[in-house]
Enzyme design. Structure first.
Site, PDB file in Angstrom:
ATOM      1  N   LYS A   1     -41.732 -18.100  42.756  1.00 15.88           N
ATOM      2  CA  LYS A   1     -42.712 -17.497  43.683  1.00 15.88           C
ATOM      3  C   LYS A   1     -43.012 -16.063  43.250  1.00 15.88           C
ATOM      4  CE  LYS A   1     -41.286 -15.703  47.778  1.00 15.88           C
ATOM      5  NZ  LYS A   1     -41.725 -14.309  48.031  1.00 15.88           N
ATOM      6  N   ASN A   2     -41.991 -15.283  43.010  1.00 21.51           N
ATOM      7  CA  ASN A   2     -42.205 -13.852  42.754  1.00 21.51           C
ATOM      8  C   ASN A   2     -42.691 -13.550  41.352  1.00 21.51           C
ATOM      9  OD1 ASN A   2     -41.546 -13.457  45.364  1.00 21.51           O
ATOM     10  ND2 ASN A   2     -39.503 -12.609  44.982  1.00 21.51           N
TER      11      ASN A   2
ATOM     12  N   CYS B   1     -42.327  -5.157  57.859  1.00 21.55           N
ATOM     13  CA  CYS B   1     -42.003  -6.581  57.996  1.00 21.55           C
ATOM     14  C   CYS B   1     -40.562  -6.622  58.528  1.00 21.55           C
ATOM     15  CB  CYS B   1     -42.178  -7.303  56.673  1.00 21.55           C
ATOM     16  SG  CYS B   1     -40.732  -7.304  55.644  1.00 21.55           S
TER      17      CYS B   1
ATOM     18  N   ARG C   1     -40.985  -1.027  54.116  1.00 17.82           N
ATOM     19  CA  ARG C   1     -41.624  -1.486  52.872  1.00 17.82           C
ATOM     20  C   ARG C   1     -42.969  -0.787  52.638  1.00 17.82           C
ATOM     21  NH1 ARG C   1     -40.951  -7.836  52.341  1.00 17.82           N
ATOM     22  NH2 ARG C   1     -41.257  -7.337  50.141  1.00 17.82           N
ATOM     23  N   PRO C   2     -42.968   0.546  52.562  1.00 19.34           N
ATOM     24  CA  PRO C   2     -44.208   1.285  52.296  1.00 19.34           C
ATOM     25  C   PRO C   2     -44.732   0.981  50.892  1.00 19.34           C
ATOM     26  CG  PRO C   2     -42.328   2.734  52.102  1.00 19.34           C
ATOM     27  CD  PRO C   2     -41.800   1.428  52.613  1.00 19.34           C
ATOM     28  N   ILE C   3     -45.959   1.427  50.624  1.00 19.63           N
ATOM     29  CA  ILE C   3     -46.515   1.227  49.273  1.00 19.63           C
ATOM     30  C   ILE C   3     -46.898   2.581  48.673  1.00 19.63           C
ATOM     31  CG2 ILE C   3     -47.332  -1.136  49.700  1.00 19.63           C
ATOM     32  CD1 ILE C   3     -50.170   0.071  50.025  1.00 19.63           C
ATOM     33  N   ASP C   4     -46.199   3.631  49.093  1.00 22.11           N
ATOM     34  CA  ASP C   4     -46.529   4.969  48.594  1.00 22.11           C
ATOM     35  C   ASP C   4     -46.436   5.075  47.079  1.00 22.11           C
ATOM     36  OD1 ASP C   4     -43.717   4.618  49.441  1.00 22.11           O
ATOM     37  OD2 ASP C   4     -43.458   6.534  48.418  1.00 22.11           O
ATOM     38  N   GLN C   5     -45.496   4.359  46.477  1.00 21.07           N
ATOM     39  CA  GLN C   5     -45.338   4.442  45.014  1.00 21.07           C
ATOM     40  C   GLN C   5     -46.519   3.788  44.299  1.00 21.07           C
ATOM     41  OE1 GLN C   5     -42.614   6.153  43.539  1.00 21.07           O
ATOM     42  NE2 GLN C   5     -42.515   6.783  45.680  1.00 21.07           N
TER      43      GLN C   5
ATOM     44  N   ASP D   1     -32.281 -10.554  47.318  1.00 21.45           N
ATOM     45  CA  ASP D   1     -32.812 -11.839  47.810  1.00 21.45           C
ATOM     46  C   ASP D   1     -31.755 -12.930  47.847  1.00 21.45           C
ATOM     47  OD1 ASP D   1     -36.130 -11.578  46.309  1.00 21.45           O
ATOM     48  OD2 ASP D   1     -35.174 -10.576  48.000  1.00 21.45           O
TER      49      ASP D   1
ATOM     50  N   VAL E   1     -31.055  -2.121  49.182  1.00 25.60           N
ATOM     51  CA  VAL E   1     -32.483  -2.161  48.850  1.00 25.60           C
ATOM     52  C   VAL E   1     -33.359  -2.068  50.089  1.00 25.60           C
ATOM     53  CG1 VAL E   1     -34.306  -3.521  47.754  1.00 25.60           C
ATOM     54  CG2 VAL E   1     -32.010  -3.456  46.746  1.00 25.60           C
TER      55      VAL E   1
ATOM     56  N   ARG F   1     -42.313 -20.363  53.175  1.00 26.00           N
ATOM     57  CA  ARG F   1     -43.005 -19.334  52.386  1.00 26.00           C
ATOM     58  C   ARG F   1     -42.467 -19.299  50.960  1.00 26.00           C
ATOM     59  NH1 ARG F   1     -43.423 -13.608  54.845  1.00 26.00           N
ATOM     60  NH2 ARG F   1     -44.334 -13.479  52.769  1.00 26.00           N
TER      61      ARG F   1
HETATM   62  C1  EPZ Z   1     -40.218  -7.644  45.686  1.00 29.95           C
HETATM   63  O1  EPZ Z   1     -40.700  -7.009  46.853  1.00 29.95           O
HETATM   64  C2  EPZ Z   1     -40.007  -9.104  46.046  1.00 29.95           C
HETATM   65  N1  EPZ Z   1     -41.289  -9.697  46.449  1.00 29.95           N
HETATM   66  C3  EPZ Z   1     -39.004  -9.203  47.204  1.00 29.95           C
HETATM   67  O2  EPZ Z   1     -38.760 -10.576  47.457  1.00 29.95           O
HETATM   68  C4  EPZ Z   1     -37.689  -8.560  46.744  1.00 29.95           C
HETATM   69  O3  EPZ Z   1     -36.780  -8.581  47.818  1.00 29.95           O
HETATM   70  C5  EPZ Z   1     -37.946  -7.112  46.318  1.00 29.95           C
HETATM   71  O4  EPZ Z   1     -38.957  -7.079  45.280  1.00 29.95           O
HETATM   72  C6  EPZ Z   1     -36.703  -6.438  45.767  1.00 29.95           C
HETATM   73  O5  EPZ Z   1     -36.216  -7.170  44.680  1.00 29.95           O
HETATM   74  C7  EPZ Z   1     -42.174 -10.033  45.471  1.00 29.95           C
HETATM   75  O6  EPZ Z   1     -41.931  -9.861  44.283  1.00 29.95           O
HETATM   76  C8  EPZ Z   1     -43.443 -10.666  45.922  1.00 29.95           C
HETATM   77  P1  EPZ Z   1     -39.764  -3.262  46.096  1.00 29.95           P
HETATM   78  P2  EPZ Z   1     -41.286  -5.510  46.770  1.00 29.95           P
HETATM   79  O7  EPZ Z   1     -41.074  -2.565  46.034  1.00 29.95           O
HETATM   80  O8  EPZ Z   1     -41.938  -5.286  45.467  1.00 29.95           O
HETATM   81  C9  EPZ Z   1     -39.071   0.663  48.650  1.00 29.95           C
HETATM   82  C10 EPZ Z   1     -38.544 -12.498  48.750  1.00 29.95           C
HETATM   83  O9  EPZ Z   1     -37.621 -12.789  49.521  1.00 29.95           O
HETATM   84  N2  EPZ Z   1     -40.447   1.025  48.272  1.00 29.95           N
HETATM   85  O10 EPZ Z   1     -39.004  -3.490  44.817  1.00 29.95           O
HETATM   86  O11 EPZ Z   1     -42.060  -5.274  48.022  1.00 29.95           O
HETATM   87  C11 EPZ Z   1     -39.013  -0.547  49.563  1.00 29.95           C
HETATM   88  O12 EPZ Z   1     -39.168  -0.148  50.909  1.00 29.95           O
HETATM   89  C12 EPZ Z   1     -39.112 -11.097  48.749  1.00 29.95           C
HETATM   90  O13 EPZ Z   1     -39.021 -13.256  47.890  1.00 29.95           O
HETATM   91  C13 EPZ Z   1     -40.950   2.273  48.655  1.00 29.95           C
HETATM   92  O14 EPZ Z   1     -40.266   3.050  49.314  1.00 29.95           O
HETATM   93  O15 EPZ Z   1     -39.953  -4.656  46.814  1.00 29.95           O
HETATM   94  C14 EPZ Z   1     -37.645  -1.103  49.289  1.00 29.95           C
HETATM   95  O16 EPZ Z   1     -36.700  -0.406  50.077  1.00 29.95           O
HETATM   96  C15 EPZ Z   1     -38.566 -10.274  49.904  1.00 29.95           C
HETATM   97  N3  EPZ Z   1     -42.222   2.600  48.301  1.00 29.95           N
HETATM   98  C16 EPZ Z   1     -37.412  -0.774  47.812  1.00 29.95           C
HETATM   99  O17 EPZ Z   1     -38.370   0.235  47.477  1.00 29.95           O
HETATM  100  C17 EPZ Z   1     -43.029   1.749  47.567  1.00 29.95           C
HETATM  101  O18 EPZ Z   1     -44.180   2.116  47.270  1.00 29.95           O
HETATM  102  C18 EPZ Z   1     -37.619  -1.935  46.865  1.00 29.95           C
HETATM  103  O19 EPZ Z   1     -38.860  -2.494  47.181  1.00 29.95           O
HETATM  104  C19 EPZ Z   1     -42.502   0.497  47.191  1.00 29.95           C
HETATM  105  C20 EPZ Z   1     -41.219   0.152  47.540  1.00 29.95           C
END
Ligand code: EPZ
Length: 418
Positions: free
Chosen positions: A22-23, A117, A122-126, A305, A327, A397
């Site tokens: 999926k990912n 969620c 899970r912000p997207i600031d980065q 995960d 995480v 999902r």
């Molecule tokens: C991906 O989510 C996966 N989803 C998640 O899988 C997985 O748990 C996660 O990576 C960690 O491995 C997909 O690939 C579709 P991150 P993602 O950005 O990219 C913080 C599942 O069960 N962060 O690596 O959203 C964030 O809050 C799902 O299949 C910021 O602060 O995760 C988190 O604490 C759940 N700012 C940490 O980084 C940002 O701009 C890691 O998040 C982005 C992230």
């Protein structure tokens, strides 16, 4: 709403095949937006999240359909509406992956902010910081990201922390940017490497995926991809955990040890025998697992995960285990439900202490998020009696008919209309 009914006590035996990841496929589907023409994605699992992203691309004007061999065919030639509406994004935050490709190919994008969620803010600031570094003008208004850029220009982006979809968004944006983009402190997950392979198959020039520094030499256009999904390492880990919690003996075909070494090491430490066999991994679970401590971390650390799934196994271990979730800030929601089945788990902030009990007892439980629901199914496989896991739309999902795979291994499990 459907539920899953499990009667525990049966050791799982036999062989099971892992579905496509999926990912890995979600970002690859988004990457088809970078080219006009028809892309073919083979081995894509039939999951709710994949259907949601397909609906989103269709909403934008792409043609999305399943070929007779099951491949996902996507033609982004006709995309004329570079926007991702809230109604779709709110059901799947990975929709934010369209931001980079839309900006790179069309110079504009209007994407709903995903919102929080169950497992965290899970912000997207980065993502946004990186796109701004490449020259995008970003405005946040009415819950939407309004982005535009004449043409993205290559730049150096240093992520504050390794973010999987953040790294993926910037790789896709950099693919069509002018000049070189260097991404530092990148996520190193196998899904990031799979995206780089897909982009390079389209004619992009991405180097270093899998390490923390990725460089992308921008090109002027890309061609459609024809790729095959990598196996889903989290589904593989979940199936291994199912064999472990039932003291079974299962060959998980398609599982690749290098995708989750840290998780396999902990399963071995807990007494499971895991060996590479033929085209997969064979696990023989112990009668009763040994307690082990583990900490989740970005790849190559223990994958967050799989935290809930291993915790379910450790709830019946001999001894006490310390589980630290680094995480996400709220990824222990399976704990309350496991406790209703007799588990003895104490949470203190990001740490959970799991005191192993002799046995779990079946109970009606509630799924709250994708991986928590998997851990409840695993607990049901061990518990005495019949467990009902409600709200399994969470499970759908990310797992392709998990109950069918488990019953083929001898579990007494079925889907019931909830
Ligand atoms: C991906 O989510 C996966 N989803 C998640 O899988 C997985 O748990 C996660 O990576 C960690 O491995 C997909 O690939 C579709 P991150 P993602 O950005 O990219 C913080 C599942 O069960 N962060 O690596 O959203 C964030 O809050 C799902 O299949 C910021 O602060 O995760 C988190 O604490 C759940 N700012 C940490 O980084 C940002 O701009 C890691 O998040 C982005 C992230």
């Amino acid at each position: 709403m459907d539920a899953i009914e499990i009667t525990g006590g049966r050791p799982l035996r036999g062989e099971v095949a892992v579905s496509g990841s999926k990912n890995a496929t979600l970002p690859q589907i988004a990457a088809t937006l970078l080219a006009s023409g028809e892309s073919r994605l083979r081995g894509v699992p039939d999951l709710a999240d994949v259907r949601t992203l397909g609906r989103l691309l269709h909403h934008m004007g792409a043609k999305v359909e399943r070929a007779t061999d099951g491949s996902l065919m996507i033609d982004a030639s006709g995309v004329d509406r570079p926007e991702a509406p809230y109604e779709l994004v709110k059901t799947m935050r990975a929709s934010v992956l369209v931001l980079g490709p839309l900006l790179a190919r069309f110079g504009k994008a209007r994407v709903s902010l995903p919102g929080g969620c169950a497992i965290g803010a899970r912000p997207i600031d980065q993502h946004l910081k990186g796109l701004q570094a490449l020259g995008a003008k970003i405005e946040l208004a009415h819950g939407y990201v309004e982005a535009q850029a004449e043409r993205l220009r290559g730049a150096t982006v240093l992520f504050d922390l390794p973010t999987v979809t953040g790294t993926e968004n910037l790789m896709m944006a950099g693919a069509l940017a002018e000049g070189r983009t260097t991404l530092e402190n990148c996520a190193r997950e196998p899904e990031v490497t799979a995206l780089a392979e897909a982009l390079n198959a389209m004619g992009a020039r991405v180097l270093g995926a899998g390490s923390s520094v990725i460089t992308i030499e921008g090109v002027t256009s890309l061609r459609p991809m024809d790729i095959t999904a990598i196996p889903d390492r989290i589904e593989a880990g979940t199936l291994l955990a199912a064999a472990m919690i039932t003291a079974g003996d299962v060959l998980v075909r398609g599982a690749r040890a290098a995708d989750f070494d840290a998780a396999l090491a902990k399963m071995r430490e807990a007494g499971a025998r895991v060996t590479a066999e033929r085209d997969g991994l064979r696990i023989v679970g112990p009668e009763r697992p040994e307690a082990v401590d583990f900490i989740t971390a970005p790849f190559p650390g223990f994958p967050t995960d799989l935290q809930a799934q291993l915790m379910a196994c450790l709830s019946v271990a001999r001894g006490a285990s310390r589980v630290v979730e680094t995480v996400f800030e709220n990824r222990f929601m399976h704990v309350q439900e496991l406790s209703r089945m007799g588990a003895d788990i104490a949470i203190d902030g990001h740490t959970a202490v799991v005191r192993g009990v002799e046995k779990l007892s079946a109970a009606p439980v509630m799924a709250t998020d994708l991986r928590a629901s998997a851990s409840l199914v695993l607990a049901g496989l061990r518990a005495e009696g019949t467990t009902l896991v409600q709200r399994v739309y969470h499970l759908d999902r990310g797992y392709e008919s998990l109950e069918k795979k488990l019953s083929a291994l001898g579990a007494t499990v079925r889907r019931v209309k909830g």
